[in-house]
Design a protein around this motif. Structure first.
Motif, PDB file in Angstrom:
ATOM      1  N   PHE A  99       0.828  -1.215   0.000  1.00  0.00           N
ATOM      2  CA  PHE A  99       0.000   0.000   0.000  1.00  0.00           C
ATOM      3  C   PHE A  99       0.860   1.262   0.000  1.00  0.00           C
ATOM      4  CE2 PHE A  99      -3.625  -2.720   1.103  1.00  0.00           C
ATOM      5  CZ  PHE A  99      -4.560  -2.165   0.238  1.00  0.00           C
ATOM      6  N   ASP A 100       1.985   1.213   0.716  1.00  0.00           N
ATOM      7  CA  ASP A 100       2.885   2.370   0.712  1.00  0.00           C
ATOM      8  C   ASP A 100       3.338   2.691  -0.710  1.00  0.00           C
ATOM      9  OD1 ASP A 100       2.644   2.596   3.396  1.00  0.00           O
ATOM     10  OD2 ASP A 100       4.591   1.703   3.901  1.00  0.00           O
ATOM     11  N   ILE A 101       3.736   1.650  -1.439  1.00  0.00           N
ATOM     12  CA  ILE A 101       4.205   1.842  -2.818  1.00  0.00           C
ATOM     13  C   ILE A 101       3.045   2.297  -3.706  1.00  0.00           C
ATOM     14  CG2 ILE A 101       5.067   0.628  -4.874  1.00  0.00           C
ATOM     15  CD1 ILE A 101       7.303   0.999  -2.918  1.00  0.00           C
ATOM     16  N   ALA A 102       1.886   1.661  -3.530  1.00  0.00           N
ATOM     17  CA  ALA A 102       0.723   1.993  -4.362  1.00  0.00           C
ATOM     18  C   ALA A 102       0.373   3.478  -4.240  1.00  0.00           C
ATOM     19  CB  ALA A 102      -0.472   1.124  -3.971  1.00  0.00           C
ATOM     20  N   PHE A 103       0.445   4.000  -3.003  1.00  0.00           N
ATOM     21  CA  PHE A 103       0.100   5.414  -2.800  1.00  0.00           C
ATOM     22  C   PHE A 103       1.254   6.339  -3.147  1.00  0.00           C
ATOM     23  CE2 PHE A 103      -3.631   3.687  -0.900  1.00  0.00           C
ATOM     24  CZ  PHE A 103      -4.595   4.678  -1.062  1.00  0.00           C
ATOM     25  N   LYS A 104       2.488   5.873  -2.949  1.00  0.00           N
ATOM     26  CA  LYS A 104       3.644   6.690  -3.319  1.00  0.00           C
ATOM     27  C   LYS A 104       3.617   6.998  -4.813  1.00  0.00           C
ATOM     28  CE  LYS A 104       8.734   6.591  -3.450  1.00  0.00           C
ATOM     29  NZ  LYS A 104       9.943   5.830  -3.098  1.00  0.00           N
ATOM     30  N   TYR A 105       3.256   5.998  -5.616  1.00  0.00           N
ATOM     31  CA  TYR A 105       3.318   6.156  -7.074  1.00  0.00           C
ATOM     32  C   TYR A 105       1.937   6.301  -7.723  1.00  0.00           C
ATOM     33  CZ  TYR A 105       8.213   4.771  -6.653  1.00  0.00           C
ATOM     34  OH  TYR A 105       9.549   4.729  -6.322  1.00  0.00           O
ATOM     35  N   ARG A 106       0.880   6.179  -6.931  1.00  0.00           N
ATOM     36  CA  ARG A 106      -0.459   6.095  -7.506  1.00  0.00           C
ATOM     37  C   ARG A 106      -0.473   5.049  -8.611  1.00  0.00           C
ATOM     38  NH1 ARG A 106      -2.526  11.678  -9.408  1.00  0.00           N
ATOM     39  NH2 ARG A 106      -3.992  10.360 -10.543  1.00  0.00           N
ATOM     40  N   ALA A 107      -0.201   3.807  -8.207  1.00  0.00           N
ATOM     41  CA  ALA A 107      -0.096   2.718  -9.183  1.00  0.00           C
ATOM     42  C   ALA A 107      -0.515   1.405  -8.541  1.00  0.00           C
ATOM     43  CB  ALA A 107       1.346   2.609  -9.668  1.00  0.00           C
ATOM     44  N   PRO A 108      -1.051   0.487  -9.337  1.00  0.00           N
ATOM     45  CA  PRO A 108      -1.390  -0.824  -8.781  1.00  0.00           C
ATOM     46  C   PRO A 108      -0.135  -1.623  -8.436  1.00  0.00           C
ATOM     47  CG  PRO A 108      -1.848  -0.764 -11.144  1.00  0.00           C
ATOM     48  CD  PRO A 108      -1.453   0.620 -10.741  1.00  0.00           C
ATOM     49  N   VAL A 109      -0.217  -2.345  -7.325  1.00  0.00           N
ATOM     50  CA  VAL A 109       0.894  -3.178  -6.859  1.00  0.00           C
ATOM     51  C   VAL A 109       0.398  -4.613  -6.755  1.00  0.00           C
ATOM     52  CG1 VAL A 109       2.385  -3.669  -4.875  1.00  0.00           C
ATOM     53  CG2 VAL A 109       2.023  -1.300  -5.605  1.00  0.00           C
ATOM     54  N   LEU A 110       1.227  -5.546  -7.191  1.00  0.00           N
ATOM     55  CA  LEU A 110       0.856  -6.960  -7.132  1.00  0.00           C
ATOM     56  C   LEU A 110       1.676  -7.685  -6.075  1.00  0.00           C
ATOM     57  CD1 LEU A 110      -0.707  -9.378  -8.596  1.00  0.00           C
ATOM     58  CD2 LEU A 110       1.412  -9.713  -9.858  1.00  0.00           C
ATOM     59  N   ILE A 111       0.999  -8.428  -5.209  1.00  0.00           N
ATOM     60  CA  ILE A 111       1.709  -9.364  -4.322  1.00  0.00           C
ATOM     61  C   ILE A 111       1.594 -10.738  -4.980  1.00  0.00           C
ATOM     62  CG2 ILE A 111       1.795 -10.442  -2.042  1.00  0.00           C
ATOM     63  CD1 ILE A 111       0.693  -7.864  -0.857  1.00  0.00           C
ATOM     64  N   LEU A 112       2.732 -11.248  -5.430  1.00  0.00           N
ATOM     65  CA  LEU A 112       2.737 -12.522  -6.161  1.00  0.00           C
ATOM     66  C   LEU A 112       3.178 -13.642  -5.225  1.00  0.00           C
ATOM     67  CD1 LEU A 112       2.334 -13.734  -9.048  1.00  0.00           C
ATOM     68  CD2 LEU A 112       4.803 -13.587  -9.306  1.00  0.00           C
ATOM     69  N   SER A 113       2.190 -14.364  -4.713  1.00  0.00           N
ATOM     70  CA  SER A 113       2.480 -15.483  -3.823  1.00  0.00           C
ATOM     71  C   SER A 113       2.216 -16.774  -4.591  1.00  0.00           C
ATOM     72  CB  SER A 113       1.575 -15.367  -2.601  1.00  0.00           C
ATOM     73  OG  SER A 113       1.795 -16.440  -1.730  1.00  0.00           O
ATOM     74  N   ASP A 114       2.161 -17.889  -3.902  1.00  0.00           N
ATOM     75  CA  ASP A 114       1.749 -19.122  -4.577  1.00  0.00           C
ATOM     76  C   ASP A 114       1.110 -20.064  -3.563  1.00  0.00           C
ATOM     77  OD1 ASP A 114       3.760 -20.993  -3.423  1.00  0.00           O
ATOM     78  OD2 ASP A 114       5.173 -19.744  -4.532  1.00  0.00           O
ATOM     79  N   GLY A 115       0.596 -21.170  -4.065  1.00  0.00           N
ATOM     80  CA  GLY A 115      -0.131 -22.109  -3.220  1.00  0.00           C
ATOM     81  C   GLY A 115       0.667 -22.618  -2.033  1.00  0.00           C
ATOM     82  N   LEU A 116       1.974 -22.674  -2.182  1.00  0.00           N
ATOM     83  CA  LEU A 116       2.795 -23.174  -1.071  1.00  0.00           C
ATOM     84  C   LEU A 116       2.844 -22.153   0.058  1.00  0.00           C
ATOM     85  CD1 LEU A 116       6.126 -25.101  -1.520  1.00  0.00           C
ATOM     86  CD2 LEU A 116       5.856 -23.508   0.343  1.00  0.00           C
ATOM     87  N   ILE A 117       3.190 -20.916  -0.264  1.00  0.00           N
ATOM     88  CA  ILE A 117       3.299 -19.873   0.759  1.00  0.00           C
ATOM     89  C   ILE A 117       1.911 -19.539   1.324  1.00  0.00           C
ATOM     90  CG2 ILE A 117       4.072 -17.496   1.213  1.00  0.00           C
ATOM     91  CD1 ILE A 117       6.404 -19.306   0.568  1.00  0.00           C
ATOM     92  N   GLY A 118       0.892 -19.627   0.470  1.00  0.00           N
ATOM     93  CA  GLY A 118      -0.467 -19.311   0.917  1.00  0.00           C
ATOM     94  C   GLY A 118      -1.025 -20.347   1.878  1.00  0.00           C
ATOM     95  N   GLN A 119      -0.690 -21.630   1.648  1.00  0.00           N
ATOM     96  CA  GLN A 119      -1.289 -22.712   2.418  1.00  0.00           C
ATOM     97  C   GLN A 119      -0.472 -23.141   3.623  1.00  0.00           C
ATOM     98  OE1 GLN A 119      -4.200 -24.400   1.826  1.00  0.00           O
ATOM     99  NE2 GLN A 119      -4.742 -23.088   0.118  1.00  0.00           N
ATOM    100  N   MET A 120       0.827 -22.828   3.630  1.00  0.00           N
ATOM    101  CA  MET A 120       1.647 -23.313   4.746  1.00  0.00           C
ATOM    102  C   MET A 120       1.441 -22.435   5.984  1.00  0.00           C
ATOM    103  SD  MET A 120       5.472 -22.042   3.732  1.00  0.00           S
ATOM    104  CE  MET A 120       6.281 -22.541   5.220  1.00  0.00           C
ATOM    105  N   MET A 121       1.756 -23.021   7.145  1.00  0.00           N
ATOM    106  CA  MET A 121       1.685 -22.245   8.383  1.00  0.00           C
ATOM    107  C   MET A 121       3.082 -22.029   8.936  1.00  0.00           C
ATOM    108  SD  MET A 121      -1.601 -23.184  10.657  1.00  0.00           S
ATOM    109  CE  MET A 121      -1.414 -24.910  10.919  1.00  0.00           C
ATOM    110  N   GLU A 122       3.304 -20.811   9.415  1.00  0.00           N
ATOM    111  CA  GLU A 122       4.539 -20.482  10.107  1.00  0.00           C
ATOM    112  C   GLU A 122       4.199 -19.505  11.215  1.00  0.00           C
ATOM    113  OE1 GLU A 122       8.385 -20.639   7.329  1.00  0.00           O
ATOM    114  OE2 GLU A 122       6.990 -19.123   6.677  1.00  0.00           O
TER     115      GLU A 122
END
Lengths: 189, 375
Positions: free
Chosen positions: B157-180
């Motif tokens: 969000f900091d970057i999105a507002f700094k540049y007034r631009a869309p920012v993508l968080i590119l995760s995947d099924g492994l990072i999304g589903q695992m617990m830490e």
């Protein structure tokens, strides 16, 4: 200390939750933990497995090929993961429903009658905690008090009255785990 | 005070969004991302912080709701997984064109088409090379732990507002589903309407305000000169991102003779391969791009003077490897290794690939045509 564990069985046996309780117990004693489930079609009626790592160092890969310990709860998982135990590692399994017992002689193998003992306790669902107790007897990587603290933290309050039952199951598991000797003729197959 | 919890990546991201004081979420469920929307709904965000959480009728509706809400200067995000992100591409291009701040989360699964529900990194091209139409780029953050799933929300969000631009968080099924274990940040207040007007009043549609021109949100400029000026303005932003907001992590690179380049889940698995290689006496380092755009081009170019070869490890058939090759300008051999279809490569496979494709292949490589890099 780093302990890399695979827990594998049928969906519904409490495989994922056993892993979660182990991970939570690790957090209670300030360790790094990771919990990586197999998910997807496998979860819907088939086999379920989860890789749990506890370490006092930062964990690199949460996904592994070989493990220090395999906790095996059905035949399919035995077929798949017996080979994945590191030489010198540990395999704990419930013989209930197992037709082809493990044959490796370079690992330590233990049996726990988790199903039978849980039924005897009058609560089949406590099965995974009996097995976890067996594992913790062999490898006391987390203290019992931390498991209980972990349970308290991970369970919603309405289930807190079940914590003594879980403690009982862990103890029964600890008291009933037995070493399994691979018979010579089987080992040479 | 920070709180310690055991959470799935998807849940940690959702909780972080609530705590970051995000105003709205619009999404549509899809495996392996569904825990995110499920968590938000379960938390009853409207009661907790007043954050709107809405399940739209489709991914396309969701991204256009994001467009509308972002136009008002609010902090707003959406999430999906690969096939759903494809549906959102038109909206993402419009967000970039209209210069709107918004965050998009992609918990990648295998493709193409409906593909599979297991982890993959096959949306690299889509993420960094457009995806939608026109001259635009996304700032792309690639988390490789549950902690980063949580931390990157505010960063995005900091970057999105700094540049007034869309920012993508590119995760995947492994990072999304695992617990830490994850350390959660304290709850931030959502900005008041007055604060939004103060911060975004110069461009956002915050209602009729005295003594200022109308703010118009659009990506349409039928006058070519004006449209070109807009494109140039966008390009300036991307240049500034490259100068000011590039992020990467170097692991054991100081004495490395070989380099693995990997991001997200592959970086985690590759790190184990590095440990195993070091135990065998092979000096391997890991460069982990944390932002995929901007890409650590200069760092790779420099490392090419030090190492004998590089292996780009990705859960796809070879995508980032192209950018690694461009970055090192063919000074050293660069090969790709990766599994597809939802299969995750093991640390052992990565080390074996490094030995076969880079370490033992140095002398004969010039006499061979490049083989298919998929296992």
């Amino acid at each position: 200390m780093t302990e890399e564990i695979i827990i594998a069985g049928f969906g519904g046996q409490g495989v994922l939750s056993m892993g979660k309780i182990l991970a939570y117990s690790g957090i209670m004693q300030d360790e790094e933990v990771s919990w990586m489930p197999s998910y997807g079609p496998e979860m819907r009626g088939g086999t379920a497995n989860v890789t749990v790592i506890l370490s006092d160092e930062k964990i690199s890969s949460p996904y592994l090929k070989v493990f220090d310990t395999a906790i095996i709860l059905n035949q399919q998982s035995m077929d798949k993961f017996e080979e994945s135990v590191k030489p010198g590692g540990v395999l704990v399994y419930d013989p209930n429903g197992i037709t082809h017992h493990p044959t490796r002689t370079d690992i330590e193998i233990f049996q726990i009658e988790g199903n039978k003992l849980a039924v005897k306790m009058g609560n089949k669902q406590i099965f995974n905690m009996v097995v976890m107790g067996a594992f913790l007897k062999i490898k006391p990587i987390v203290k019992l008090e931390n498991v209980l603290a972990g349970l308290k933290k991970s369970l919603p309050e309405r289930y807190h009255h079940l914590i003594p039952l879980n403690k009982e199951a862990l103890k029964i598991g600890m008291d009933n785990v037995t070493p399994f000797k691979v018979a010579n003729q089987v080992a040479h197959n | 005070m920070s709180e310690l919890k055991l959470m799935k990546g998807n849940e940690a991201l959702a909780e972080a969004a609530i705590r970051a004081g995000v105003d709205a979420y619009f999404g549509y469920p899809i495996t392996p991302q569904t825990e995110l929307i499920e968590y938000l709904m379960n938390e009853q965000t409207e009661k907790r912080t007043g954050m709107v959480c809405l399940q739209a009728e489709s991914e396309i509706a969701a991204i256009n709701m994001v467009y509308g809400a972002a136009s008002t200067g609010k902090k707003v995000f959406t999430s999906s997984s690969s096939p759903g992100i494809s549906l959102k591409q038109e909206g993402i291009s419009y967000l970039a064109g209209a210069e709107l701040p918004a965050v998009i989360v992609n918990v990648v699964r295998g493709g193409p088409g409906l593909g599979t529900i297991q982890p993959s990194q096959a949306d690299y091209f889509q993420s960094v090379k457009g995806g939608g139409h026109g001259d635009y780029k996304l700032y792309v953050l690639a988390p490789s732990s549950v902690q980063e799933m949580s931390d990157f929300v505010e960063d995005a969000f900091d970057i999105a507002f700094k540049y007034r631009a869309p920012v993508l968080i590119l995760s995947d099924g492994l990072i999304g589903q695992m617990m830490e274990k994850v350390k959660l940040k304290p709850q931030k207040k959502r900005r008041t309407d007055e604060e939004v007007i103060k911060e975004c009043g110069s461009w956002a549609t915050t209602g009729k305000t005295k003594n200022r021109e109308r703010n118009i949100i659009t990506s349409l400029d039928l006058q070519s000169e004006k449209m070109e000026a807009r494109v140039h303005r966008l390009m300036k932003k991307y240049e500034q991102m490259e100068k000011e907001d590039l992020r990467f992590e170097k692991i054991q690179c100081d004495d490395a003779e070989y380099l693995i380049v990997a991001y997200g889940s592959s970086a985690r698995i590759s790190q184990k391969a590095v440990e195993m290689a070091r135990a065998k006496g092979i000096k391997v380092g890991l460069l982990r791009p944390i932002t995929l755009f901007p890409f650590p081009k200069k760092q790779l170019f420099k490392l090419a003077d030090q190492v004998k070869g590089m292996l780009s490890v990705e859960l796809n058939a070879g995508q980032m490897v192209e950018d690694v090759r461009l970055s090192v300008e063919f000074k050293v051999p660069v090969e790709h290794f990766g599994r597809t279809g939802g299969i995750i490569h093991t640390p052992e496979e990565i080390l074996e690939a490094l030995e076969q494709k880079i370490i033992n292949n140095g002398t004969i490589r010039h006499h061979k045509t490049r083989e298919s890099s998929i296992l």
